[in-house]
Design a protein around this motif. Structure first.
Motif, mmCIF file in Angstrom:
data_model
loop_
_atom_site.group_PDB
_atom_site.id
_atom_site.type_symbol
_atom_site.label_atom_id
_atom_site.label_comp_id
_atom_site.label_asym_id
_atom_site.label_seq_id
_atom_site.Cartn_x
_atom_site.Cartn_y
_atom_site.Cartn_z
ATOM 1 N N ASP A 244 -5.001 -12.206 21.032
ATOM 2 C CA ASP A 244 -6.154 -12.269 21.898
ATOM 3 C C ASP A 244 -7.222 -13.576 21.219
ATOM 4 N N VAL A 245 -6.965 -13.692 20.061
ATOM 5 C CA VAL A 245 -7.680 -14.579 18.650
ATOM 6 C C VAL A 245 -6.712 -15.596 18.663
ATOM 7 N N LEU A 246 -5.469 -15.654 18.674
ATOM 8 C CA LEU A 246 -5.283 -16.284 18.389
ATOM 9 C C LEU A 246 -4.974 -17.362 19.874
ATOM 10 N N ARG A 247 -4.883 -16.776 21.649
ATOM 11 C CA ARG A 247 -5.121 -17.584 22.169
ATOM 12 C C ARG A 247 -6.573 -18.469 22.064
ATOM 13 N N SER A 248 -7.551 -16.969 22.010
ATOM 14 C CA SER A 248 -9.102 -18.053 21.735
ATOM 15 C C SER A 248 -9.030 -19.533 20.978
ATOM 16 N N TRP A 249 -8.444 -18.943 20.172
ATOM 17 C CA TRP A 249 -8.549 -20.413 18.977
ATOM 18 C C TRP A 249 -7.299 -21.082 19.738
ATOM 19 N N TYR A 250 -6.745 -21.092 20.504
ATOM 20 C CA TYR A 250 -5.588 -22.637 20.773
ATOM 21 C C TYR A 250 -6.379 -22.811 21.845
ATOM 22 N N ALA A 251 -6.958 -22.094 22.861
ATOM 23 C CA ALA A 251 -8.047 -22.742 23.529
ATOM 24 C C ALA A 251 -9.410 -23.657 23.067
ATOM 25 N N ARG A 252 -9.570 -23.137 21.728
ATOM 26 C CA ARG A 252 -10.939 -23.489 21.051
ATOM 27 C C ARG A 252 -12.088 -23.641 21.789
ATOM 28 N N LEU A 253 -11.868 -22.056 22.081
ATOM 29 C CA LEU A 253 -13.234 -21.929 22.672
ATOM 30 C C LEU A 253 -14.421 -22.317 21.532
ATOM 31 N N PRO A 254 -15.273 -23.270 22.217
ATOM 32 C CA PRO A 254 -16.602 -23.649 20.448
ATOM 33 C C PRO A 254 -17.370 -21.938 20.383
ATOM 34 N N ALA A 255 -17.398 -21.101 20.970
ATOM 35 C CA ALA A 255 -18.119 -19.965 20.421
ATOM 36 C C ALA A 255 -16.803 -19.748 19.202
ATOM 37 N N VAL A 256 -16.035 -19.825 19.805
ATOM 38 C CA VAL A 256 -14.712 -19.067 18.822
ATOM 39 C C VAL A 256 -14.247 -19.951 17.801
ATOM 40 N N VAL A 257 -14.653 -21.418 17.864
ATOM 41 C CA VAL A 257 -14.363 -22.558 16.730
ATOM 42 C C VAL A 257 -15.527 -22.491 15.891
ATOM 43 N N GLN A 258 -16.730 -22.777 16.166
ATOM 44 C CA GLN A 258 -17.851 -21.411 15.664
ATOM 45 C C GLN A 258 -17.846 -20.857 14.562
ATOM 46 N N ASN A 259 -17.483 -19.751 15.332
ATOM 47 C CA ASN A 259 -17.592 -18.825 14.782
ATOM 48 C C ASN A 259 -16.721 -18.579 13.372
ATOM 49 N N ALA A 260 -15.772 -19.166 13.523
ATOM 50 C CA ALA A 260 -14.024 -19.258 12.248
ATOM 51 C C ALA A 260 -14.636 -20.118 11.244
ATOM 52 N N HIS A 261 -15.607 -21.310 11.578
ATOM 53 C CA HIS A 261 -16.459 -22.401 10.946
ATOM 54 C C HIS A 261 -17.275 -21.139 9.990
ATOM 55 N N ASN A 262 -17.967 -20.233 10.541
ATOM 56 C CA ASN A 262 -18.823 -19.815 9.823
ATOM 57 C C ASN A 262 -18.426 -18.864 9.150
ATOM 58 N N LEU A 263 -17.184 -18.252 9.707
ATOM 59 C CA LEU A 263 -16.089 -17.174 8.699
ATOM 60 C C LEU A 263 -16.176 -17.603 7.337
ATOM 61 N N VAL A 264 -15.649 -18.668 7.324
ATOM 62 C CA VAL A 264 -15.382 -19.779 5.798
ATOM 63 C C VAL A 264 -17.340 -19.993 5.378
ATOM 64 N N ARG A 265 -17.388 -20.421 5.912
ATOM 65 C CA ARG A 265 -19.060 -20.464 5.542
ATOM 66 C C ARG A 265 -19.490 -19.184 4.018
ATOM 67 N N HIS A 266 -19.829 -18.751 5.245
ATOM 68 C CA HIS A 266 -19.892 -17.338 5.131
ATOM 69 C C HIS A 266 -19.398 -16.656 3.547
ATOM 70 N N THR A 267 -18.020 -16.827 3.156
ATOM 71 C CA THR A 267 -17.355 -16.647 2.504
ATOM 72 C C THR A 267 -17.964 -17.129 0.887
ATOM 73 N N GLU A 268 -18.276 -18.715 1.051
ATOM 74 C CA GLU A 268 -18.891 -18.790 -0.138
ATOM 75 C C GLU A 268 -20.206 -18.247 -0.162
ATOM 76 N N GLU A 269 -21.165 -18.000 0.646
ATOM 77 C CA GLU A 269 -22.485 -17.433 0.430
ATOM 78 C C GLU A 269 -22.462 -16.251 -0.210
ATOM 79 N N CYS A 270 -21.100 -14.864 0.555
ATOM 80 C CA CYS A 270 -21.211 -14.199 0.007
ATOM 81 C C CYS A 270 -20.521 -14.153 -1.248
ATOM 82 N N ALA A 271 -19.252 -15.007 -2.384
ATOM 83 C CA ALA A 271 -19.510 -14.582 -3.551
ATOM 84 C C ALA A 271 -20.361 -15.086 -4.080
ATOM 85 N N GLU A 272 -21.506 -15.727 -3.814
ATOM 86 C CA GLU A 272 -22.807 -16.094 -4.777
ATOM 87 C C GLU A 272 -23.701 -14.747 -4.689
#
Length: 1048
Positions: free
Chosen positions: A917-945
């Motif tokens: 389901d996640v891969l299907r949503s990512w390949y469809a580039r659903l805006p909410a999924v794309v934004q959330n994926a970027h937030n996951l990466v950004r949030h990792t750096e905040e968590c490291a801090e």
């Protein structure tokens, strides 16, 4: 503030002037219903006005009768009854009169706007905006009744206009603000302090307009919007049987009644205004009554008397929307261009269009539903719509160009247009379809009064410049005062020997260059005036042509989005193609991209889009999208892909696909196989991680000596899913994880040893001394099912021929990717090779692709590497994972150990469907999924801090946010029992999250107080319905993977 829920219309009816247009506009309403703009249960009707000039009031009365008749028949009545109105929400939309800038009228004039939230991609017409305003802004909250909305204006209404319907009865007009200067040419309402309408002025005097002004100086404009309560609608409907008002309906005309023109605002509503006197009303005349209608004054007197009798006692109130705006769509080209352009904007507005050289588009211009190839220059303040042009073309300032195809582009070469309106039209002449072209000046007037101009010059200048004479345009017996642009026979519609083109009008711009031949050709053509042209317009062909061009540019868009690797979703476009019957060309384009791009990542996304098309064609039937994809019929195309032959593989897929299109069940199964084909390409991309796998020779263990690998478990604090292919190499991944011991133990391990027999022995179990499953493989044939998820021992190991002499005996404690890393490390060491941890991380990536489990890299990074760390992969191939250890304050690890707990939820999980389901949503580039994926990466750096600061509350916030991100990424990953458990624990923790993909399994907590295992066990013991849970102590492991040699 949330948008109100849309109103569930009982009936939407669209009125139009021409009988030939009814079927066309009925289909347009049905298309919008398919796009989910209109509720599926709504009855849709398109109906022609009884007469061309019946007026807005007559059209309203006729539409109300048609609605009542249909609803009566639906309810089983044999006669029209107004009882059916009592539980109905009815919307009447009036098309109005002809519009010189769109053959389908003001309602279908396309606007330079996009709706990114729309589930189905489409050009936005004025009708679409008005439907949205009526359904989601003005309509919600209103009682049953009849809404009437003109489509001849551009409206803006705030999401919550604040209209109160408490105690409402009668009729209500919606008024929008305007300046007193604007009101001089429009209608305004005079109201009292309670909101009752006292009078309605059209083009009122300065004194009348000032009387209507509000404290802010603005006036309430007549805005084409009315609501009739059921009671008032019943009174209005009752007039359809009373002469002469019966002549406003098709029933009256079919009975031989003489037509009567009636205004909605200045006949029907005016009689309800409080200050209007009966004697004045009966002798009055609405402003929309044309010239020459005075002879029917007595007939109109009777019509108004009947309206007064029925409606006078009905109250008329106004709902004023101060934050809205109203703009009537006049026949002025300058005003029309102003409404479609963006003065002062830094660039052009390009909507649903593909433009090769955007830098040539002037500031503030707009391009809607166009394909522009090569150098097409567009000046500031100009508009292009529904055109496929091939440059070099220069369209200067102040132009509107519409309806031209690439075949007509050559006529524009070498010209520079300024202040002109050039349009291509589809016409039908005595049943034969053809094209015609019109050219007028931006400053030309369409009014009958005044001296008039053509091509922005006086008629005398035009005649002198072109050699055309007045007898070419008008009959000699037509009085000069009646001669105007509307009735001038300027526009060729048929040439005796060739097809017409824009050049048949454009020669007038430079007659000397065109020569006398152009004038002779013009005179030889059958020509019509603008008035004569209107009934000949082929609106069905016009809308079909626009739809065809929209999909042509959409195919270019799909290709560009994929090849340029843009994070734009193609799913709304896929929905549009399927719902409007055009999936074939879209799938062919996706095939071309997949076969020709030479990039497995782009090709995989293209194949995923084909799967989406097939799934959409199934229309929610045929079963779940996730499922097996190993049907023998698909083996041949899969084999081409496995060999790296993309072109033959895609062609074979398309050939097989054509056999699976006949019913929903086959479509869904075909979609699964296309996703399976995409997995092959993902696998090939991830296998590039092999570049970073290496080993060195070491001394072989003694015969029979065990190589024992032990690993900690891991918990992910942020970034999960970003490590999953293809996100890991398309977006780039970043995951923060902890290696942990559970109840003081490192729970994951594997043992391997060489044995004299040429066999592979496999043993799996929860503990080294409890091996529940034992398997003996005597030949390589026994390993052929290694990629089947349910095969015994699947996921245990991968052997290559010649790895060791003799055989191997492998034992493993079962768990995911960390076990795979432990098994590989033990196997390699038993075979006399040593593998570094970084190489092992990449080797596990490769292994999981071979096994078709499709995992990411966070598990092996979390469990093979010690302590607290961030794993990262860049958005590129080959896929490489880099690990950074996070340094924390002294003593913080112990503090973390005291506050970290692990809870087994008692709920097992199956991550595979979540992954699909996640891969299907990512390949469809659903805006909410794309934004959330970027937030996951950004949030990792905040968590490291937060770890570097050693802040438990911040880490708790990170966990809470992370769980919300996981749920956005994979809806359904939070079972109800887990939610109940988390709610119970919430007061006691800084934050909590399910490990990995969610769906069950383990929950980890960061408690507010230290050492809370017993306390939380007591809390959970008091909670019913939690199942077989257990709480475990957790501590950060600082060792990671360990290897040791043990005796037999």
């Amino acid at each position: 503030m949330e948008q109100p829920k849309g109103i569930d219309w009982t009936v939407i009816i669209l009125t139009c002037q021409y009988k030939d247009s009814v079927e066309v506009f009925q289909r347009e309403l049905e298309i919008r219903q398919k796009r989910e703009q209109i509720p599926t249960r709504t009855l849709l009707l398109a109906v022609e006005d009884p007469e061309v000039h019946v007026g807005s009031g007559g059209a309203t009365l006729n539409a109300l009768l048609v609605v009542a008749e249909h609803l009566s028949a639906r309810a089983g009545f044999t006669v029209v009854t107004s009882d059916v109105l009592h539980s109905a929400w009815i919307l009447i939309l009036h098309m109005g009169r002809d519009f010189p800038f769109d053959d389908c009228g003001r309602a279908f004039t396309c606007l330079p706007v996009e709706n990114p939230q729309a589930p189905v991609e489409a050009v936005v017409c004025n009708l679409d905006c008005l439907l949205d305003i009526m359904s989601h802004r003005l309509g919600p909250g209103s009682p049953p009744g009849v809404w009437v909305c003109s489509t001849d204006m551009l409206l803006s209404v705030p999401p919550n206009p604040g209209i109160s319907w408490d105690g409402f009865r009668g009729a209500r007009v919606i008024a929008l603000p305007g300046s007193t200067a604007y009101a001089r040419n429009h209608g305004v309402y005079l109201t009292d302090s309670q909101g009752f309408v006292l009078d309605i002025y059209y083009q009122g005097t300065e004194a009348e307009i000032q009387r209507c002004a509000r404290p802010d100086g603005r006036v309430p404009l007549v805005s084409g919007l009315v609501f009739f309560s059921v009671e008032t609608a019943e009174h209005l409907l009752a007039t359809h049987v009373s002469p002469p008002l019966d002549a406003c309906t098709y029933m009256g005309l079919d009975s031989g009644a003489r037509p009567v023109q009636l205004s909605l605002f200045f006949d029907i509503l005016l009689c309800m205004a409080r200050n209007v006197r009966r004697e004045d009303f009966l002798v009055g005349q609405p402003p929309e009554m044309g010239q020459g209608d005075a002879d029917i004054a007595g007939y109109r007197h009777g019509a108004r008397a009947e309206l007064w009798r029925e409606l006078r006692d009905q109250p008329l109130t106004v709902a004023y929307v101060p934050d809205g705006s109203y703009n009537y769509m006049t026949n002025s080209a300058s005003e029309f261009l102003h409404s479609l352009t963006f003065p002062g904007a830094p660039g052009a507005q390009v909507v649903h269009s593909q433009v090769e050289e955007r830098q040539l588009l002037g500031a503030g211009s707009s391009v809607v539903s166009c394909l522009l190839e090569g150098p097409v220059q567009l000046g500031p303040g100009s508009v292009l719509q529904h055109c496929h042009l091939r440059g070099p073309i220069h369209i200067g300032t102040g132009c509107f160009v519409s309806g031209l195809d690439v075949a007509q582009s050559e006529a524009l070469h070498g010209l520079e247009l300024h202040d002109l309106v050039l349009q291509g039209h589809h016409v039908q002449l005595h049943g034969a379809r053809s094209r015609a072209f019109t050219l007028v000046g931006r400053l030309d007037s369409w009014e009958r009064q005044g001296t008039g101009t053509y091509l922005n010059m006086s008629w005398s200048q035009f005649f002198q410049k072109t050699g055309i004479r007045d007898w070419d345009l008008w009959d000699p017996d037509m009085p000069r005062i009646e001669r105007c642009l509307l009735n001038a026979r300027l526009f060729p519609v048929l040439h005796p020997s060739r097809a017409l083109g824009p050049q048949d009008m454009l020669w007038m711009l430079d007659p000397q260059e065109a020569g006398s031949k152009a004038l002779r050709a013009w005179r030889a053509s059958w020509r019509l005036s603008w008035e004569q042209l209107q009934p000949c317009l082929d609106r069905a062909a016009t809308l079909a042509s626009r739809r065809h061009l929209f999909f042509r540019q959409a195919l270019h868009k799909a290709r560009h989005v994929l090849e340029a690797r843009q994070d734009l979703s193609l799913r709304p476009l896929i929905q549009a193609a399927v719902r409007e019957g055009c999936p074939g060309p879209l799938m062919a384009t996706l095939d071309q991209v997949a076969a020709g791009v030479g990039d497995p990542g782009v090709a995989a996304r293209a194949l995923a889009c084909v799967a989406d098309v097939l799934g959409c064609m199934a229309e929610g039937q045929g079963g779940l999208r996730s499922g097996p994809a190993a049907n023998p019929e698909w083996v041949r195309p899969f084999s081409y892909l496995e060999c790296g032959d993309l072109a033959r593989g895609v062609a074979a897929l398309a050939e097989e696909r054509d056999k699976w299109l006949s019913r929903p069940a086959l479509l869904v199964r075909a979609a699964r196989h296309y996703e399976g084909a995409g997995q092959i390409l993902i696998r090939q991309a991830v296998m590039s991680a092999q570049h970073f796998v290496s080993s060195v020779p070491v001394e072989l263990p003694a015969p029979g000596q065990w190589v024992v690998a032990e690993c900690p478990a891991r918990v992910d604090f942020s970034g999960g899913w970003s490590d999953t292919p293809p996100l890991a190499y398309e977006l780039g991944g970043a995951v923060l994880g902890l290696a942990v011991r559970v109840n003081g133990r490192r729970p994951i391990g594997a043992r391997a040893r060489c044995i004299p027999e040429p066999e592979l022995w496999l043993a799996l179990g929860p503990r080294q001394d409890e091996m529940a499953t034992k398997i003996v493989c005597g030949s390589l044939d026994d390993l052929q099912d290694y990629c089947q998820p349910h095969a015994p021992g699947q996921g245990t190991c991968e052997l290559r021929r010649g790895a060791v002499e003799g055989g191997l005996h492998l034992c493993g404690d079962r768990t995911s990717s960390i076990l795979a890393g432990a098994a590989l490390a033990a196997l390699q060491r038993a075979a006399g090779r040593a593998v570094g941890t970084e190489a092992l991380i990449h080797a596990v990536l490769h292994l999981e692709q071979v096994l078709t489990t499709g995992g990411g890299w966070q598990d092996q990074v979390g469990g093979l590497m010690p302590g607290i760390k961030v794993g990262r992969s860049r958005p590129q191939l080959p896929l490489k994972v880099e690990v950074e250890e996070i340094t924390v304050p002294a003593g913080f690890v112990q503090k973390l150990n005291d506050h970290l707990l692990l809870v087994y939820t008692g709920k097992t999980r199956l991550a595979r469907n979540l992954l699909q389901d996640v891969l299907r949503s990512w390949y469809a580039r659903l805006p909410a999924v794309v934004q959330n994926a970027h937030n996951l990466v950004r949030h990792t750096e905040e968590c490291a801090e937060a770890f570097r600061q050693g802040s438990l509350p911040l880490l708790g916030q990170c966990l809470t946010s992370y769980w919300e991100q996981k749920k956005l990424m994979a809806p359904g990953c939070e079972p109800l029992a887990v939610r109940r458990m988390m709610d119970v624990l919430a007061p006691h923790v800084h934050g909590q999250s399910l490990a990995g993909a969610g769906g069950g399994g383990f929950l980890y907590l960061l408690t507010k107080e230290p050492r809370q295992k017993e306390a939380l066990e007591a809390v959970l013991a008091k909670t019913e319905g939690l199942g077989n849970y257990s709480i475990h102590l957790v501590e950060v492991d600082t060792q990671g993977l360990s290897l040791q040699l043990l005796g037999d």
